[in-house]
Design a protein around this motif. Structure first.
Motif, PDB file in Angstrom:
ATOM      1  N   THR A  24       0.863  -1.184   0.000  1.00 25.79           N
ATOM      2  CA  THR A  24       0.000   0.000   0.000  1.00 25.79           C
ATOM      3  C   THR A  24       0.900   1.234   0.000  1.00 25.79           C
ATOM      4  O   THR A  24       2.089   1.156   0.354  1.00 25.79           O
ATOM      5  CB  THR A  24      -0.899   0.037   1.236  1.00 25.79           C
ATOM      6  OG1 THR A  24      -0.074   0.198   2.403  1.00 25.79           O
ATOM      7  CG2 THR A  24      -1.722  -1.244   1.353  1.00 25.79           C
ATOM      8  N   TRP A  48      -3.531   4.922  -7.488  1.00 24.12           N
ATOM      9  CA  TRP A  48      -3.397   5.090  -6.041  1.00 24.12           C
ATOM     10  C   TRP A  48      -3.317   6.568  -5.672  1.00 24.12           C
ATOM     11  O   TRP A  48      -3.791   6.985  -4.607  1.00 24.12           O
ATOM     12  CB  TRP A  48      -2.172   4.348  -5.527  1.00 24.12           C
ATOM     13  CG  TRP A  48      -2.427   3.011  -4.920  1.00 24.12           C
ATOM     14  CD1 TRP A  48      -1.898   1.800  -5.296  1.00 24.12           C
ATOM     15  CD2 TRP A  48      -3.258   2.721  -3.784  1.00 24.12           C
ATOM     16  NE1 TRP A  48      -2.357   0.789  -4.488  1.00 24.12           N
ATOM     17  CE2 TRP A  48      -3.191   1.333  -3.553  1.00 24.12           C
ATOM     18  CE3 TRP A  48      -4.064   3.505  -2.962  1.00 24.12           C
ATOM     19  CZ2 TRP A  48      -3.902   0.713  -2.520  1.00 24.12           C
ATOM     20  CZ3 TRP A  48      -4.774   2.890  -1.921  1.00 24.12           C
ATOM     21  CH2 TRP A  48      -4.679   1.509  -1.714  1.00 24.12           C
ATOM     22  N   ASP A  91      -6.706   7.923  -5.282  1.00 22.18           N
ATOM     23  CA  ASP A  91      -7.347   7.471  -4.053  1.00 22.18           C
ATOM     24  C   ASP A  91      -6.780   8.183  -2.823  1.00 22.18           C
ATOM     25  O   ASP A  91      -7.509   8.469  -1.865  1.00 22.18           O
ATOM     26  CB  ASP A  91      -7.202   5.958  -3.909  1.00 22.18           C
ATOM     27  CG  ASP A  91      -8.216   5.193  -4.741  1.00 22.18           C
ATOM     28  OD1 ASP A  91      -9.053   5.845  -5.402  1.00 22.18           O
ATOM     29  OD2 ASP A  91      -8.180   3.949  -4.741  1.00 22.18           O
ATOM     30  N   ARG A 106      -9.919   7.813   0.121  1.00 18.45           N
ATOM     31  CA  ARG A 106     -10.492   6.472   0.254  1.00 18.45           C
ATOM     32  C   ARG A 106     -10.080   5.637  -0.961  1.00 18.45           C
ATOM     33  O   ARG A 106      -9.774   6.186  -2.010  1.00 18.45           O
ATOM     34  CB  ARG A 106     -12.015   6.539   0.328  1.00 18.45           C
ATOM     35  CG  ARG A 106     -12.674   7.044  -0.934  1.00 18.45           C
ATOM     36  CD  ARG A 106     -14.181   7.190  -0.777  1.00 18.45           C
ATOM     37  NE  ARG A 106     -14.848   7.479  -2.039  1.00 18.45           N
ATOM     38  CZ  ARG A 106     -14.937   8.696  -2.581  1.00 18.45           C
ATOM     39  NH1 ARG A 106     -14.376   9.736  -1.973  1.00 18.45           N
ATOM     40  NH2 ARG A 106     -15.573   8.877  -3.724  1.00 18.45           N
ATOM     41  N   GLN A 107     -10.084   4.326  -0.782  1.00 18.87           N
ATOM     42  CA  GLN A 107      -9.756   3.443  -1.900  1.00 18.87           C
ATOM     43  C   GLN A 107     -11.024   3.181  -2.699  1.00 18.87           C
ATOM     44  O   GLN A 107     -12.018   2.685  -2.174  1.00 18.87           O
ATOM     45  CB  GLN A 107      -9.157   2.133  -1.399  1.00 18.87           C
ATOM     46  CG  GLN A 107      -8.673   1.234  -2.534  1.00 18.87           C
ATOM     47  CD  GLN A 107      -7.905   0.029  -2.050  1.00 18.87           C
ATOM     48  OE1 GLN A 107      -7.488  -0.041  -0.892  1.00 18.87           O
ATOM     49  NE2 GLN A 107      -7.696  -0.937  -2.937  1.00 18.87           N
ATOM     50  N   THR A 108     -10.980   3.508  -3.993  1.00 14.80           N
ATOM     51  CA  THR A 108     -12.173   3.394  -4.825  1.00 14.80           C
ATOM     52  C   THR A 108     -12.196   2.122  -5.660  1.00 14.80           C
ATOM     53  O   THR A 108     -13.245   1.751  -6.181  1.00 14.80           O
ATOM     54  CB  THR A 108     -12.272   4.594  -5.770  1.00 14.80           C
ATOM     55  OG1 THR A 108     -11.118   4.631  -6.624  1.00 14.80           O
ATOM     56  CG2 THR A 108     -12.362   5.889  -4.985  1.00 14.80           C
ATOM     57  N   ARG A 109     -11.040   1.478  -5.815  1.00 13.80           N
ATOM     58  CA  ARG A 109     -10.989   0.250  -6.608  1.00 13.80           C
ATOM     59  C   ARG A 109      -9.742  -0.531  -6.239  1.00 13.80           C
ATOM     60  O   ARG A 109      -8.866  -0.032  -5.523  1.00 13.80           O
ATOM     61  CB  ARG A 109     -10.980   0.565  -8.112  1.00 13.80           C
ATOM     62  CG  ARG A 109      -9.766   1.363  -8.597  1.00 13.80           C
ATOM     63  CD  ARG A 109      -9.783   1.500 -10.114  1.00 13.80           C
ATOM     64  NE  ARG A 109      -8.737   2.363 -10.645  1.00 13.80           N
ATOM     65  CZ  ARG A 109      -7.493   1.988 -10.910  1.00 13.80           C
ATOM     66  NH1 ARG A 109      -7.102   0.743 -10.654  1.00 13.80           N
ATOM     67  NH2 ARG A 109      -6.619   2.856 -11.424  1.00 13.80           N
ATOM     68  N   ASP A 110      -9.675  -1.781  -6.721  1.00 14.33           N
ATOM     69  CA  ASP A 110      -8.462  -2.572  -6.535  1.00 14.33           C
ATOM     70  C   ASP A 110      -7.351  -2.004  -7.414  1.00 14.33           C
ATOM     71  O   ASP A 110      -7.603  -1.528  -8.527  1.00 14.33           O
ATOM     72  CB  ASP A 110      -8.713  -4.033  -6.911  1.00 14.33           C
ATOM     73  CG  ASP A 110      -9.638  -4.734  -5.933  1.00 14.33           C
ATOM     74  OD1 ASP A 110      -9.689  -4.314  -4.757  1.00 14.33           O
ATOM     75  OD2 ASP A 110     -10.313  -5.695  -6.343  1.00 14.33           O
ATOM     76  N   HIS A 111      -6.134  -2.077  -6.922  1.00 10.41           N
ATOM     77  CA  HIS A 111      -4.982  -1.618  -7.682  1.00 10.41           C
ATOM     78  C   HIS A 111      -4.030  -2.785  -7.870  1.00 10.41           C
ATOM     79  O   HIS A 111      -3.585  -3.397  -6.898  1.00 10.41           O
ATOM     80  CB  HIS A 111      -4.274  -0.480  -6.948  1.00 10.41           C
ATOM     81  CG  HIS A 111      -5.143   0.713  -6.747  1.00 10.41           C
ATOM     82  ND1 HIS A 111      -5.370   1.654  -7.739  1.00 10.41           N
ATOM     83  CD2 HIS A 111      -5.868   1.131  -5.677  1.00 10.41           C
ATOM     84  CE1 HIS A 111      -6.179   2.585  -7.287  1.00 10.41           C
ATOM     85  NE2 HIS A 111      -6.506   2.298  -6.039  1.00 10.41           N
ATOM     86  N   SER A 153      -0.921  13.184   1.663  1.00 11.83           N
ATOM     87  CA  SER A 153      -2.138  12.642   2.270  1.00 11.83           C
ATOM     88  C   SER A 153      -2.127  12.863   3.778  1.00 11.83           C
ATOM     89  O   SER A 153      -1.111  13.232   4.374  1.00 11.83           O
ATOM     90  CB  SER A 153      -2.253  11.145   1.963  1.00 11.83           C
ATOM     91  OG  SER A 153      -1.323  10.415   2.757  1.00 11.83           O
ATOM     92  N   ASP A 187     -11.610   6.172 -13.516  1.00 10.45           N
ATOM     93  CA  ASP A 187     -10.910   7.103 -12.624  1.00 10.45           C
ATOM     94  C   ASP A 187     -11.314   8.544 -12.924  1.00 10.45           C
ATOM     95  O   ASP A 187     -11.499   9.356 -12.009  1.00 10.45           O
ATOM     96  CB  ASP A 187      -9.393   6.947 -12.770  1.00 10.45           C
ATOM     97  CG  ASP A 187      -8.856   5.703 -12.079  1.00 10.45           C
ATOM     98  OD1 ASP A 187      -9.585   5.109 -11.264  1.00 10.45           O
ATOM     99  OD2 ASP A 187      -7.705   5.322 -12.365  1.00 10.45           O
TER     100      ASP A 187
END
Length: 202
Positions: free
Chosen positions: A13, A34, A37, A42-47, A138, A165
């Motif tokens: 991560t 990433w 995000d 926040r995490q919006t999808r798998d990376h 961040s 995205d």
């Protein structure tokens, strides 16, 4: 040396990467999906991977910080093992980091132009901005390239994840970011389909 399976990704991560780089004082920033995000919080999808940029001249410093990862240069789909005492050639802009113990890829390192104070767009080096204007941090302290620049990179090919995205980002872009992106799309990708939406977003 045989190249590991290119699909064998178990990326760190951004926060895990930041911890490993906490002693490095040179510039770096998360890019790609990433970065968006981190900006959204926040995490919006798998990376599938974790991309981050460093200045070319700083590569060995970051490599040392990420030891014992093994590194492979990537160019036009060709992978080549990079010995520990070698630096990537001038024609190389991407290096993957492999965790031989876990047998997975961890990071995708992008080698960038510019300096500690300036950011240079890789695809058009006439676009130069103060790094402080292009990189944000961040809440967890992870540096990332700001969304307008990330979307400019994604605009070239518009894969499905890039379109998603953009759709996710558009309602959250500031007026300044929308204008910046629209202006650069007009310069680099005239008549791009995103331009109309940027110009008509509320």
């Amino acid at each position: 040396m045989n190249v590991p399976d290119q699909q064998a990704w178990q990326a760190w991560t951004p926060e895990e990467l930041s911890q490993r780089l906490r002693q490095v004082s040179r510039p770096w920033s998360v890019v790609g999906g990433w970065a968006l995000d981190l900006w959204l919080g926040r995490q919006t999808r798998d990376h599938g991977d974790l991309e981050f940029t460093v200045l070319r001249d700083d590569f060995l410093l970051f490599r040392q910080a990420l030891a014992p990862l093994q590194f492979y240069t990537v160019k036009d789909g060709t992978f080549a093992f990079l010995p520990t005492d070698r630096v990537p050639g001038e024609e190389i802009f991407q290096v993957w980091g492999f965790d031989a113990v876990a047998n997975v890829w961890r990071v995708d390192v992008m080698l960038e132009f510019g300096t500690a104070d300036t950011w240079v767009y890789k695809r058009d080096t006439s676009l130069v901005y103060p790094r402080a204007e292009m990189v944000a941090v961040s809440d967890a302290g992870v540096p990332y390239l700001k969304p307008a620049a990330i979307l400019l990179f994604k605009a070239k090919h518009i894969r499905s994840k890039d379109q998603n995205d953009f759709n996710q980002s558009l309602p959250n872009l500031s007026c300044e970011d929308r204008h910046w992106l629209a202006r650069h799309l007009a310069l680099l990708h005239p008549d791009h389909e995103w331009t109309y939406r940027l110009e008509n977003a509320e």
